[in-house]
Write a protein that holds these residues in place. Structure first.
Motif, mmCIF file in Angstrom:
data_model
loop_
_atom_site.group_PDB
_atom_site.id
_atom_site.type_symbol
_atom_site.label_atom_id
_atom_site.label_comp_id
_atom_site.label_asym_id
_atom_site.label_seq_id
_atom_site.Cartn_x
_atom_site.Cartn_y
_atom_site.Cartn_z
ATOM 1 N N MET A 1 50.025 -55.225 -17.812
ATOM 2 C CA MET A 1 49.293 -56.456 -17.563
ATOM 3 C C MET A 1 50.103 -57.645 -18.058
ATOM 4 O O MET A 1 50.719 -57.579 -19.109
ATOM 5 C CB MET A 1 47.947 -56.434 -18.273
ATOM 6 N N GLU A 2 50.064 -58.692 -17.284
ATOM 7 C CA GLU A 2 50.786 -59.914 -17.631
ATOM 8 C C GLU A 2 49.875 -61.113 -17.424
ATOM 9 O O GLU A 2 49.268 -61.253 -16.351
ATOM 10 C CB GLU A 2 52.037 -60.046 -16.752
ATOM 11 N N ILE A 3 49.791 -61.976 -18.437
ATOM 12 C CA ILE A 3 49.018 -63.215 -18.325
ATOM 13 C C ILE A 3 49.991 -64.329 -17.971
ATOM 14 O O ILE A 3 51.003 -64.518 -18.646
ATOM 15 C CB ILE A 3 48.281 -63.547 -19.641
ATOM 16 N N ARG A 4 49.664 -65.062 -16.899
ATOM 17 C CA ARG A 4 50.524 -66.160 -16.451
ATOM 18 C C ARG A 4 49.726 -67.448 -16.364
ATOM 19 O O ARG A 4 48.582 -67.461 -15.906
ATOM 20 C CB ARG A 4 51.080 -65.883 -15.049
ATOM 21 N N ARG A 5 50.374 -68.532 -16.773
ATOM 22 C CA ARG A 5 49.793 -69.868 -16.590
ATOM 23 C C ARG A 5 50.031 -70.282 -15.155
ATOM 24 O O ARG A 5 51.114 -70.056 -14.612
ATOM 25 C CB ARG A 5 50.441 -70.862 -17.546
ATOM 26 N N THR A 6 49.033 -70.886 -14.548
ATOM 27 C CA THR A 6 49.151 -71.291 -13.147
ATOM 28 C C THR A 6 48.249 -72.487 -12.903
ATOM 29 O O THR A 6 47.702 -73.068 -13.829
ATOM 30 C CB THR A 6 48.794 -70.098 -12.219
ATOM 31 N N ARG A 7 48.090 -72.832 -11.647
ATOM 32 C CA ARG A 7 47.175 -73.908 -11.261
ATOM 33 C C ARG A 7 45.929 -73.307 -10.637
ATOM 34 O O ARG A 7 45.970 -72.218 -10.060
ATOM 35 C CB ARG A 7 47.842 -74.859 -10.273
ATOM 36 N N PHE A 8 44.832 -74.026 -10.723
ATOM 37 C CA PHE A 8 43.567 -73.585 -10.149
ATOM 38 C C PHE A 8 43.652 -73.452 -8.628
ATOM 39 O O PHE A 8 42.908 -72.687 -8.027
ATOM 40 C CB PHE A 8 42.460 -74.563 -10.560
ATOM 41 N N ASP A 9 44.590 -74.170 -7.992
ATOM 42 C CA ASP A 9 44.735 -74.079 -6.541
ATOM 43 C C ASP A 9 45.820 -73.098 -6.102
ATOM 44 O O ASP A 9 46.130 -73.009 -4.910
ATOM 45 C CB ASP A 9 44.953 -75.458 -5.921
ATOM 46 N N ASP A 10 46.378 -72.325 -7.037
ATOM 47 C CA ASP A 10 47.323 -71.271 -6.686
ATOM 48 C C ASP A 10 46.614 -70.280 -5.752
ATOM 49 O O ASP A 10 45.424 -69.993 -5.945
ATOM 50 C CB ASP A 10 47.774 -70.564 -7.973
ATOM 51 N N PRO A 11 47.296 -69.759 -4.731
ATOM 52 C CA PRO A 11 46.629 -68.839 -3.800
ATOM 53 C C PRO A 11 45.940 -67.646 -4.478
ATOM 54 O O PRO A 11 44.843 -67.249 -4.056
ATOM 55 C CB PRO A 11 47.760 -68.380 -2.878
ATOM 56 N N ASP A 12 46.555 -67.079 -5.522
ATOM 57 C CA ASP A 12 45.906 -65.969 -6.225
ATOM 58 C C ASP A 12 44.658 -66.432 -6.970
ATOM 59 O O ASP A 12 43.653 -65.712 -7.032
ATOM 60 C CB ASP A 12 46.876 -65.294 -7.198
ATOM 61 N N ALA A 13 44.701 -67.643 -7.530
ATOM 62 C CA ALA A 13 43.527 -68.194 -8.212
ATOM 63 C C ALA A 13 42.401 -68.445 -7.211
ATOM 64 O O ALA A 13 41.228 -68.179 -7.506
ATOM 65 C CB ALA A 13 43.894 -69.485 -8.941
ATOM 66 N N VAL A 14 42.762 -68.920 -6.034
ATOM 67 C CA VAL A 14 41.760 -69.169 -4.993
ATOM 68 C C VAL A 14 41.094 -67.854 -4.587
ATOM 69 O O VAL A 14 39.867 -67.792 -4.430
ATOM 70 C CB VAL A 14 42.394 -69.889 -3.785
ATOM 71 N N GLY A 46 44.079 -79.261 -19.955
ATOM 72 C CA GLY A 46 43.464 -78.028 -19.490
ATOM 73 C C GLY A 46 44.508 -76.939 -19.331
ATOM 74 O O GLY A 46 45.691 -77.147 -19.613
ATOM 75 N N LEU A 47 44.047 -75.795 -18.875
ATOM 76 C CA LEU A 47 44.936 -74.653 -18.654
ATOM 77 C C LEU A 47 44.217 -73.674 -17.744
ATOM 78 O O LEU A 47 42.998 -73.488 -17.862
ATOM 79 C CB LEU A 47 45.265 -73.966 -19.983
ATOM 80 N N TYR A 48 44.965 -73.049 -16.841
ATOM 81 C CA TYR A 48 44.393 -72.005 -15.997
ATOM 82 C C TYR A 48 45.292 -70.783 -16.085
ATOM 83 O O TYR A 48 46.520 -70.898 -15.999
ATOM 84 C CB TYR A 48 44.249 -72.468 -14.545
ATOM 85 N N LEU A 49 44.663 -69.625 -16.268
ATOM 86 C CA LEU A 49 45.390 -68.373 -16.446
ATOM 87 C C LEU A 49 44.986 -67.347 -15.405
ATOM 88 O O LEU A 49 43.819 -67.280 -15.013
ATOM 89 C CB LEU A 49 45.097 -67.779 -17.834
ATOM 90 N N LEU A 50 45.950 -66.536 -15.009
ATOM 91 C CA LEU A 50 45.702 -65.367 -14.185
ATOM 92 C C LEU A 50 46.303 -64.162 -14.885
ATOM 93 O O LEU A 50 47.342 -64.279 -15.543
ATOM 94 C CB LEU A 50 46.341 -65.505 -12.806
ATOM 95 N N ALA A 57 49.202 -57.529 -8.697
ATOM 96 C CA ALA A 57 47.981 -58.113 -8.131
ATOM 97 C C ALA A 57 47.224 -58.889 -9.202
ATOM 98 O O ALA A 57 47.091 -58.423 -10.344
ATOM 99 C CB ALA A 57 47.092 -57.013 -7.563
ATOM 100 N N ALA A 58 46.720 -60.049 -8.827
ATOM 101 C CA ALA A 58 45.894 -60.840 -9.756
ATOM 102 C C ALA A 58 44.540 -60.165 -9.893
ATOM 103 O O ALA A 58 43.874 -59.889 -8.896
ATOM 104 C CB ALA A 58 45.728 -62.255 -9.233
ATOM 105 N N VAL A 59 44.148 -59.861 -11.139
ATOM 106 C CA VAL A 59 42.903 -59.125 -11.380
ATOM 107 C C VAL A 59 41.928 -59.857 -12.310
ATOM 108 O O VAL A 59 40.793 -59.415 -12.457
ATOM 109 C CB VAL A 59 43.183 -57.710 -11.933
ATOM 110 N N ALA A 60 42.353 -60.950 -12.932
ATOM 111 C CA ALA A 60 41.465 -61.676 -13.844
ATOM 112 C C ALA A 60 41.907 -63.133 -13.915
ATOM 113 O O ALA A 60 43.079 -63.455 -13.675
ATOM 114 C CB ALA A 60 41.470 -61.045 -15.232
ATOM 115 N N SER A 61 40.954 -63.988 -14.278
ATOM 116 C CA SER A 61 41.245 -65.417 -14.373
ATOM 117 C C SER A 61 40.395 -66.057 -15.449
ATOM 118 O O SER A 61 39.410 -65.490 -15.917
ATOM 119 C CB SER A 61 40.966 -66.111 -13.033
#
Length: 161
Positions: A1-14, A46-50, A57-61
């Motif tokens: 498992m890997e936690i990555r910082r991203t944006r809320f509009d990232d395709p995986d976040a969407v 702020g901060l958004y994580l996946l 595969a993105a499995v949590a946010s």
């Protein structure tokens, strides 16, 4: 498992946001209509994580956004948790707890003094996570503050009064 910082509009976040909205519909009959924009989660406000699994595969946010004093119970220095979610097939692995710890640490590092959130009574697993992590009830805030199914929780961040 890997936690990555991203944006809320990232395709995986969407994609994960779409899944959590479906879960809200299942539990409450409708999705969450809280106004949110990708910029709300941009550091340092702020901060958004996946969380990604071994297959990529993105499995949590989860994310937090800075909030300030408002008439509905928020205070200067608050960090509001939003879109904490673990895909059903990835639950029971402690991912939400890891995301929550990272959100709290990053909010404290950004000078935030309290974590706040709104959840619902039909999410007992979320309530259990937050209460076991030191969150306590607070006056309701936000768009659902008058909804009987809404529950708001808060936690003072370490090193703050």
């Amino acid at each position: 498992m890997e936690i990555r910082r991203t944006r809320f509009d990232d395709p995986d976040a969407v994609k994960l946001n779409d899944l959590v909205q479906l879960e809200y519909v299942d539990r409450y009959g409708e999705g969450d209509v809280t106004q949110m924009e990708a910029a709300h989660f941009d550091p340092p406000q702020g901060l958004y994580l996946l969380v990604y699994d071994a297959d990529g595969a993105a499995v949590a946010s989860g994310g937090w956004r800075a909030r300030e004093e408002s008439a509905d119970g928020l205070a200067d220095g608050d960090a509001e948790i939003k879109r904490m979610f673990v895909a059903p097939h990835a639950r029971g692995r402690g991912l939400a707890r890891k995301v929550l710890a990272e959100l709290e640490a990053s909010a404290a590092a950004a000078g935030r003094t309290r974590m706040v959130l709104e959840t619902g009574v039909r999410q007992p697993e979320a309530i259990a996570l937050y209460k076991s992590s030191g969150y306590v009830s607070m006056p309701k805030f936000g768009i659902y503050r008058h909804d009987e199914l809404s529950l708001c929780l808060a936690k003072r961040l370490p090193g703050t009064a």
